[in-house]
Motif scaffolding. Sequence first.
Motif, short mmCIF file in Angstrom:
data_model
loop_
_atom_site.label_atom_id
_atom_site.label_comp_id
_atom_site.label_asym_id
_atom_site.label_seq_id
_atom_site.Cartn_x
_atom_site.Cartn_y
_atom_site.Cartn_z
N PHE A 1 0.86 -1.17 -0.06
CA PHE A 1 0.09 0.09 0.12
C PHE A 1 0.87 1.29 0.06
CE2 PHE A 1 -2.42 -3.19 1.98
CZ PHE A 1 -3.78 -3.07 1.59
N GLY A 2 0.61 2.39 -0.64
CA GLY A 2 0.96 3.69 -0.76
C GLY A 2 0.50 4.03 0.82
N PHE A 3 1.64 5.19 1.11
CA PHE A 3 1.22 5.97 2.32
C PHE A 3 -0.41 6.46 2.37
CE2 PHE A 3 0.97 9.64 5.58
CZ PHE A 3 1.34 8.59 6.67
N ASP A 4 -0.83 6.98 0.96
CA ASP A 4 -2.25 7.37 0.95
C ASP A 4 -3.38 6.46 1.42
OD1 ASP A 4 -1.05 9.84 0.42
OD2 ASP A 4 -1.43 9.83 -1.82
N ASN A 5 -2.83 5.06 1.29
CA ASN A 5 -3.95 3.94 1.22
C ASN A 5 -3.55 3.27 2.74
OD1 ASN A 5 -3.29 4.13 -1.93
ND2 ASN A 5 -5.49 4.00 -1.36
N ASN B 1 -6.97 -12.70 2.81
CA ASN B 1 -5.78 -13.39 3.40
C ASN B 1 -4.46 -12.57 3.69
OD1 ASN B 1 -6.99 -15.69 3.37
ND2 ASN B 1 -6.43 -16.27 1.39
N ILE B 2 -4.77 -11.34 4.05
CA ILE B 2 -3.78 -10.17 4.34
C ILE B 2 -3.10 -10.80 5.88
CG2 ILE B 2 -5.28 -8.64 5.80
CD1 ILE B 2 -3.62 -6.54 4.30
N ALA B 3 -1.62 -10.64 5.59
CA ALA B 3 -0.98 -11.02 6.73
C ALA B 3 0.07 -10.12 6.87
CB ALA B 3 -0.09 -12.32 6.40
N LYS B 4 0.85 -9.50 5.99
CA LYS B 4 2.00 -8.60 6.33
C LYS B 4 1.96 -7.56 5.40
CE LYS B 4 3.98 -10.72 9.67
NZ LYS B 4 3.63 -10.19 11.16
N PRO B 5 1.29 -6.35 5.41
CA PRO B 5 1.15 -5.41 4.34
C PRO B 5 2.40 -4.44 4.57
CG PRO B 5 -0.16 -4.77 6.37
CD PRO B 5 0.36 -6.15 6.64
N LEU B 6 2.69 -4.16 3.42
CA LEU B 6 3.93 -2.96 3.31
C LEU B 6 3.66 -1.70 2.95
CD1 LEU B 6 7.17 -2.65 3.24
CD2 LEU B 6 6.89 -3.43 0.76
N ILE B 7 3.82 -0.65 3.68
CA ILE B 7 3.09 0.71 3.65
C ILE B 7 4.53 1.39 2.88
CG2 ILE B 7 2.28 2.75 4.52
CD1 ILE B 7 0.42 0.16 4.78
N THR B 8 4.70 1.84 1.84
CA THR B 8 5.55 2.70 1.15
C THR B 8 5.29 4.21 1.33
OG1 THR B 8 4.55 2.56 -0.88
CG2 THR B 8 6.12 1.02 -0.31
N PHE B 9 6.26 5.01 1.55
CA PHE B 9 5.85 6.53 1.89
C PHE B 9 6.69 7.27 0.72
CE2 PHE B 9 6.50 4.69 6.13
CZ PHE B 9 5.60 5.11 6.86
#
Length: 49
Positions: free
Chosen positions: A23-27, A41-49
Amino acid sequence: MSRLFTPIPTGKVDPTTMTTHRFGFDNVEDAFVMMAEKQDNIAKPLITF
């Protein structure tokens, strides 16, 4: 926390292999909703800035 993150820059641990969603930071709110509701089945989301 610093001990936890130390192996990442050295390449000993690659956190992207554990990532199930990106996900982007906006999401970031979408990521939290998906985790709370255990969608897709979400386990480990990655948030990018």
